[in-house]
Design a protein around this motif. Structure first.
Motif, PDB file in Angstrom:
ATOM      1  N   ALA A   6      43.193  13.878  33.539  1.00  0.00           N
ATOM      2  CA  ALA A   6      44.031  15.005  33.132  1.00  0.00           C
ATOM      3  C   ALA A   6      43.381  15.739  31.969  1.00  0.00           C
ATOM      4  O   ALA A   6      42.754  15.133  31.100  1.00  0.00           O
ATOM      5  N   ALA A   7      43.539  17.036  31.967  1.00  0.00           N
ATOM      6  CA  ALA A   7      43.031  17.863  30.873  1.00  0.00           C
ATOM      7  C   ALA A   7      44.194  18.315  30.010  1.00  0.00           C
ATOM      8  O   ALA A   7      45.310  18.512  30.488  1.00  0.00           O
ATOM      9  N   CYS A   8      43.927  18.472  28.721  1.00  0.00           N
ATOM     10  CA  CYS A   8      44.939  18.976  27.795  1.00  0.00           C
ATOM     11  C   CYS A   8      45.343  20.391  28.218  1.00  0.00           C
ATOM     12  O   CYS A   8      44.488  21.250  28.430  1.00  0.00           O
ATOM     13  N   ALA A   9      46.634  20.620  28.334  1.00  0.00           N
ATOM     14  CA  ALA A   9      47.117  21.945  28.730  1.00  0.00           C
ATOM     15  C   ALA A   9      46.902  22.971  27.635  1.00  0.00           C
ATOM     16  O   ALA A   9      46.964  24.171  27.889  1.00  0.00           O
ATOM     17  N   GLY A  10      46.618  22.511  26.413  1.00  0.00           N
ATOM     18  CA  GLY A  10      46.437  23.431  25.297  1.00  0.00           C
ATOM     19  C   GLY A  10      45.017  23.896  25.082  1.00  0.00           C
ATOM     20  O   GLY A  10      44.761  25.067  24.829  1.00  0.00           O
ATOM     21  N   CYS A  11      44.039  22.968  25.194  1.00  0.00           N
ATOM     22  CA  CYS A  11      42.646  23.323  24.894  1.00  0.00           C
ATOM     23  C   CYS A  11      41.670  23.010  26.010  1.00  0.00           C
ATOM     24  O   CYS A  11      40.499  23.372  25.919  1.00  0.00           O
ATOM     25  N   GLY A  12      42.126  22.302  27.062  1.00  0.00           N
ATOM     26  CA  GLY A  12      41.289  22.066  28.224  1.00  0.00           C
ATOM     27  C   GLY A  12      40.461  20.795  28.196  1.00  0.00           C
ATOM     28  O   GLY A  12      39.856  20.432  29.193  1.00  0.00           O
ATOM     29  N   ILE A  13      40.438  20.085  27.073  1.00  0.00           N
ATOM     30  CA  ILE A  13      39.603  18.892  26.982  1.00  0.00           C
ATOM     31  C   ILE A  13      40.257  17.733  27.736  1.00  0.00           C
ATOM     32  O   ILE A  13      41.494  17.680  27.882  1.00  0.00           O
ATOM     33  N   LEU A  14      39.440  16.798  28.249  1.00  0.00           N
ATOM     34  CA  LEU A  14      39.987  15.650  28.957  1.00  0.00           C
ATOM     35  C   LEU A  14      40.809  14.777  28.011  1.00  0.00           C
ATOM     36  O   LEU A  14      40.405  14.501  26.883  1.00  0.00           O
ATOM     37  N   ILE A  15      41.962  14.333  28.504  1.00  0.00           N
ATOM     38  CA  ILE A  15      42.856  13.492  27.705  1.00  0.00           C
ATOM     39  C   ILE A  15      42.338  12.059  27.665  1.00  0.00           C
ATOM     40  O   ILE A  15      41.892  11.513  28.683  1.00  0.00           O
ATOM     41  N   GLN A  16      42.392  11.448  26.485  1.00  0.00           N
ATOM     42  CA  GLN A  16      42.091  10.015  26.344  1.00  0.00           C
ATOM     43  C   GLN A  16      43.067   9.435  25.332  1.00  0.00           C
ATOM     44  O   GLN A  16      43.546  10.135  24.437  1.00  0.00           O
ATOM     45  N   SER A  17      43.386   8.171  25.463  1.00  0.00           N
ATOM     46  CA  SER A  17      44.366   7.547  24.560  1.00  0.00           C
ATOM     47  C   SER A  17      43.797   6.308  23.874  1.00  0.00           C
ATOM     48  O   SER A  17      44.540   5.451  23.407  1.00  0.00           O
ATOM     49  N   GLU A  18      42.450   6.242  23.813  1.00  0.00           N
ATOM     50  CA  GLU A  18      41.821   5.060  23.219  1.00  0.00           C
ATOM     51  C   GLU A  18      41.428   5.245  21.756  1.00  0.00           C
ATOM     52  O   GLU A  18      41.540   4.325  20.952  1.00  0.00           O
ATOM     53  N   ASP A  19      40.942   6.435  21.393  1.00  0.00           N
ATOM     54  CA  ASP A  19      40.399   6.639  20.052  1.00  0.00           C
ATOM     55  C   ASP A  19      41.003   7.898  19.434  1.00  0.00           C
ATOM     56  O   ASP A  19      40.687   9.019  19.834  1.00  0.00           O
ATOM     57  N   ALA A  20      41.877   7.697  18.435  1.00  0.00           N
ATOM     58  CA  ALA A  20      42.592   8.817  17.825  1.00  0.00           C
ATOM     59  C   ALA A  20      41.670   9.746  17.035  1.00  0.00           C
ATOM     60  O   ALA A  20      42.054  10.873  16.713  1.00  0.00           O
ATOM     61  N   LYS A  21      40.462   9.292  16.734  1.00  0.00           N
ATOM     62  CA  LYS A  21      39.543  10.108  15.944  1.00  0.00           C
ATOM     63  C   LYS A  21      38.682  11.020  16.815  1.00  0.00           C
ATOM     64  O   LYS A  21      37.973  11.885  16.295  1.00  0.00           O
ATOM     65  N   GLN A  22      38.723  10.808  18.125  1.00  0.00           N
ATOM     66  CA  GLN A  22      37.892  11.593  19.030  1.00  0.00           C
ATOM     67  C   GLN A  22      38.715  12.712  19.683  1.00  0.00           C
ATOM     68  O   GLN A  22      39.926  12.591  19.853  1.00  0.00           O
ATOM     69  N   PRO A  23      38.034  13.835  20.051  1.00  0.00           N
ATOM     70  CA  PRO A  23      38.741  14.928  20.730  1.00  0.00           C
ATOM     71  C   PRO A  23      39.421  14.449  22.003  1.00  0.00           C
ATOM     72  O   PRO A  23      38.919  13.558  22.702  1.00  0.00           O
ATOM     73  N   GLY A  24      40.579  15.042  22.298  1.00  0.00           N
ATOM     74  CA  GLY A  24      41.296  14.731  23.530  1.00  0.00           C
ATOM     75  C   GLY A  24      42.301  13.600  23.402  1.00  0.00           C
ATOM     76  O   GLY A  24      42.959  13.234  24.378  1.00  0.00           O
ATOM     77  N   TYR A  25      42.481  13.045  22.203  1.00  0.00           N
ATOM     78  CA  TYR A  25      43.395  11.914  22.051  1.00  0.00           C
ATOM     79  C   TYR A  25      44.852  12.352  22.199  1.00  0.00           C
ATOM     80  O   TYR A  25      45.286  13.360  21.631  1.00  0.00           O
ATOM     81  N   ALA A  26      45.591  11.592  22.981  1.00  0.00           N
ATOM     82  CA  ALA A  26      47.044  11.721  23.057  1.00  0.00           C
ATOM     83  C   ALA A  26      47.623  10.312  23.053  1.00  0.00           C
ATOM     84  O   ALA A  26      47.087   9.420  23.724  1.00  0.00           O
TER      85      ALA A  26
END
Length: 372
Positions: A6-26
């Motif tokens: 899944a991509a972020c609906a706001g900025c387009g980056i791929l969603i990830q939930s493993e590392d809060a410091k990296q782009p795409g974290y949810a």
């Protein structure tokens, strides 16, 4: 929803939930929602936070490079108030043989008495000067929702069943424009993240169309010629117009200087008394002084009286000023002296004028046929 793809609906980056410091974290708790946005977009949207990411120009260029291999309509968005600074250099290299629709955003910032047909013709002329021949020019205000119907009609006529790619430099209002379209046509839950800071959109955002094709919002290329990339976010807000520009007229004798805040200085070196018409944010402080005292005034008041930049540290962080010399001839045609990202000064072209513009090193300064 498979959050791994899944991509972020706001900025387009791929969603990830493993590392809060990296782009795409949810956070995992957000993954079950109908529309998922990353933590960075959430903070921009709700707290207006500045959230830089580790993406360079090469990352943005890689995303745009693929457009030329597609069969699509390319919609290039520029900021009418900062036309030079928002021009996407090298566009033909990205788009290949695809047709281009040129969109001038923020028409609501221009003075009320301006002739919009003349602005369209002016934009066609300026585009041709830069080697681009758009199919058409449409003027809009994404913020106010002006002329969005006209824009959609032209996109519908020109795309001929193809995908649509929205391109432009940072902060021209691409994502705001798409949000306006989504809002007006019943899909407001797909809102794209917007902010006045560079690099908000991080990857292509795909918006499906009814015929199986899509509109793609692409990341904004950072134009480093603009002065906004040299100042802190708080100062960027102070030079970014939010309401209709009211021109300011200064009758100058030679030997006088105008400071545009502490970001630029215009010296009237030689010529008969004449009006200098300033088009900048309405709240930007303009200071007039004698040319012989201008260096002293800058040294003494940079960051205090002459703001932005705001504060001594911000003033020191600004690149040193460099000189740009222009000689305006009495052709009877209005000439604009443009400082990329800040605004412009108009001279009527009725008299000779020798002027010197001081601006931070790296900021584009030039002249053009008058817009107004």
């Amino acid at each position: 929803m498979d959050h791994e793809t899944a991509a972020c609906a706001g900025c387009g980056i791929l969603i990830q939930s493993e590392d809060a410091k990296q782009p795409g974290y949810a956070p995992p708790s957000a993954l079950g929602r109908k529309v998922v946005i990353c933590q960075r977009c959430y903070r921009i949207k709700h707290y207006n936070e500045v959230a830089p990411v580790s993406m360079g120009d090469d990352d943005f260029l890689r995303i745009l490079d693929g457009i030329g291999a597609t069969q699509s309509l390319v919609v290039m968005v520029v900021d009418i108030f900062d036309f030079q600074g928002s021009w996407l250099k090298g566009l033909p290299r990205f788009v290949g043989k695809n047709p281009i629709l040129l969109v001038g955003n923020k028409v609501d910032l221009l003075p009320r008495n301006i002739n919009l047909n003349r602005v369209r013709n002016w934009m066609q002329h300026e585009a041709k000067e830069r080697g681009l021949r758009p199919e058409d020019v449409v003027l809009i205000s994404a913020e106010k929702g002006l002329h969005i119907d006209e824009l959609l009609a032209r996109i519908g006529e020109l795309r001929k069943g193809r995908d649509v790619y929205i391109v432009g430099v940072t902060n021209v209002g691409k994502s705001t424009m798409i949000n306006r379209i989504l809002h007006d046509y019943g899909a407001a839950e797909l809102e794209i993240t917007t902010s006045p800071f560079p690099g908000t959109t991080l990857d292509k955002i795909e918006i499906p169309l009814e015929d199986g094709r899509s509109i793609f919002d692409t990341p904004g290329i950072i134009n480093r010629d603009q002065i906004g990339h040299m100042i802190p976010p708080a100062d960027l807000r102070k030079i970014t117009p939010r309401s209709r520009i009211n021109s300011k007229v200064y009758q100058l004798d030679d030997g006088q200087s105008l400071f545009l805040g502490g970001l630029a200085r215009i010296d009237f070196v030689h010529g008969p008394r004449q009006p200098f018409v300033i088009y900048v944010d309405n709240d930007l402080y303009i200071h007039r002084t004698k040319l012989e005292k201008a260096d002293e005034v800058l040294e003494k008041h940079h960051g205090s009286l002459l703001v932005p930049p705001t504060g001594e540290e911000a003033a020191k962080a600004l690149p040193p000023f460099v000189k740009h010399t222009f000689k305006i001839k009495p052709t009877g045609i209005t000439t604009d002296v443009v400082i990329s990202g800040l605004g412009w000064v108009s001279l009527q072209g009725k008299h000779d004028a020798s002027i010197v513009v001081h601006a931070p090193k790296g900021v584009s300064v030039g002249i053009r046929k008058g817009l107004i």
